[in-house]
Each structure stands twice: as C-alpha cells, then as structure tokens.
Design an enzyme around this catalytic site. Structure first.
Site, PDB file in Angstrom:
ATOM      1  N   ASP A  68       0.828  -1.210   0.000  1.00  0.00           N
ATOM      2  CA  ASP A  68       0.000   0.000   0.000  1.00  0.00           C
ATOM      3  C   ASP A  68       0.862   1.260   0.000  1.00  0.00           C
ATOM      4  O   ASP A  68       0.653   2.177   0.786  1.00  0.00           O
ATOM      5  CB  ASP A  68      -0.952  -0.010   1.201  1.00  0.00           C
ATOM      6  CG  ASP A  68      -2.143   0.925   1.019  1.00  0.00           C
ATOM      7  OD1 ASP A  68      -2.445   1.301  -0.139  1.00  0.00           O
ATOM      8  OD2 ASP A  68      -2.779   1.273   2.022  1.00  0.00           O
ATOM      9  N   ASP A  98       2.410   2.834   7.981  1.00  0.00           N
ATOM     10  CA  ASP A  98       1.247   1.957   7.825  1.00  0.00           C
ATOM     11  C   ASP A  98       1.630   0.594   7.274  1.00  0.00           C
ATOM     12  O   ASP A  98       1.393   0.271   6.116  1.00  0.00           O
ATOM     13  CB  ASP A  98       0.169   2.613   6.953  1.00  0.00           C
ATOM     14  CG  ASP A  98      -1.159   1.858   7.038  1.00  0.00           C
ATOM     15  OD1 ASP A  98      -1.237   0.859   7.774  1.00  0.00           O
ATOM     16  OD2 ASP A  98      -2.104   2.271   6.365  1.00  0.00           O
ATOM     17  N   ASN A 134       1.098   7.318   3.010  1.00  0.00           N
ATOM     18  CA  ASN A 134       1.940   6.437   3.819  1.00  0.00           C
ATOM     19  C   ASN A 134       3.417   6.811   3.762  1.00  0.00           C
ATOM     20  O   ASN A 134       4.272   6.046   4.212  1.00  0.00           O
ATOM     21  CB  ASN A 134       1.740   4.980   3.399  1.00  0.00           C
ATOM     22  CG  ASN A 134       0.400   4.450   3.823  1.00  0.00           C
ATOM     23  OD1 ASN A 134      -0.217   4.967   4.755  1.00  0.00           O
ATOM     24  ND2 ASN A 134      -0.070   3.411   3.153  1.00  0.00           N
TER      25      ASN A 134
END
Length: 144
Positions: free
Chosen positions: A17, A35, A22
């Site tokens: 991700d 994250d 992030n």
C-alpha cells in the site's frame, strides 16, 4: 523511499500500500514509510492473501495486484513509481474513473515518463514496467 523498501523487503515483507499518505516527511525532509498493517497482517501465519483479491489502494496498485497474483517487492517499486510520477506531474498514470478501470488499465501498460521528470523519468519508467521481470530486481538496485 527505495532504501526503506529495501529494508522491508529484506525482512520478506511486501508493503502492498505504497501511496503518498503512507510516506511521512520529518522536519529535516527525511521520509519514513508508514502503515505496515497490510504487510504485518499478511506475514502472520494465520492469514493468507486471498486469491484474486486486491489488497491496498487501487489508485497506486501494481498490475500484479490488479491481476490478483502473488506479489514480491517489485510490486512496491511499481507503486513507488506511480507516487513519484504524481509528485512531479500531479497525475497518476492509468487512473481511471472507477477502481475497475484503473486496475484494468495497468495490466500490460508500462508507465511512460513525462518529460517534466527529467533524469528521474528513466527510473520511473523501469520501476513502472507492467511486467515485474522488466522492473528493477529489488529496491537496492533502484536507488544505486
């Protein structure tokens, strides 16, 4: 960012991700990758990646995430190429009107760098190849 991914990948984890939200910058301009929830959850012995499922944010998903096949660190490198392209041009390549169109447009299409990217363009193009075999073999090679 590639150095942080290299460290993650040497621990046999794939972030899954990578996206602007992030990537956190401190007051000295040093980036931190945040994250790790997906990476951690999928590393658990009791959790396996669902076949055919897209895990992560579709806007920054790699072609292999869109296809639902097994991932390795090269998937994160593709996502990083999308983030870098967007950071310079303001546009995410292959971003469609729907999640489905975005994911479908990534399969079989390489990122073509905008001329605004300058020398960074060749790095983004290699990391942004549709086929993982055509990308950098690992994050360490990307930042060298």
């Amino acid at each position: 960012m590639a150095k942080a991914l290299y460290y993650l990948h040497t621990a046999d984890l794939v972030h899954r991700d990578i996206k602007p939200a992030n990537l956190l910058f401190d007051e000295h301009g040093i980036v931190r990758v945040a994250d790790f929830g997906l990476a951690r959850a999928l590393a658990e012995a009791s959790f396996t990646e669902p076949s055919g499922a897209v895990i992560g944010t579709a806007r920054y998903a790699s072609p292999e995430q869109a296809s639902g096949v097994a991932l390795d660190g090269r998937s994160d490198l593709y996502s990083l190429a999308l983030v870098l392209h967007e950071a310079v041009t303001g546009k995410v390549p292959f971003a469609g009107d729907t999640v489905t169109s975005t994911l479908a447009s990534r399969i079989g299409n390489d990122i073509v760098a905008d001329k605004k990217l300058g020398v960074l363009g060749s790095v983004i193009e290699r990391a942004g190849c549709s086929s993982p075999d055509d990308r950098y073999p690992d994050a360490a090679t990307m930042f060298k």
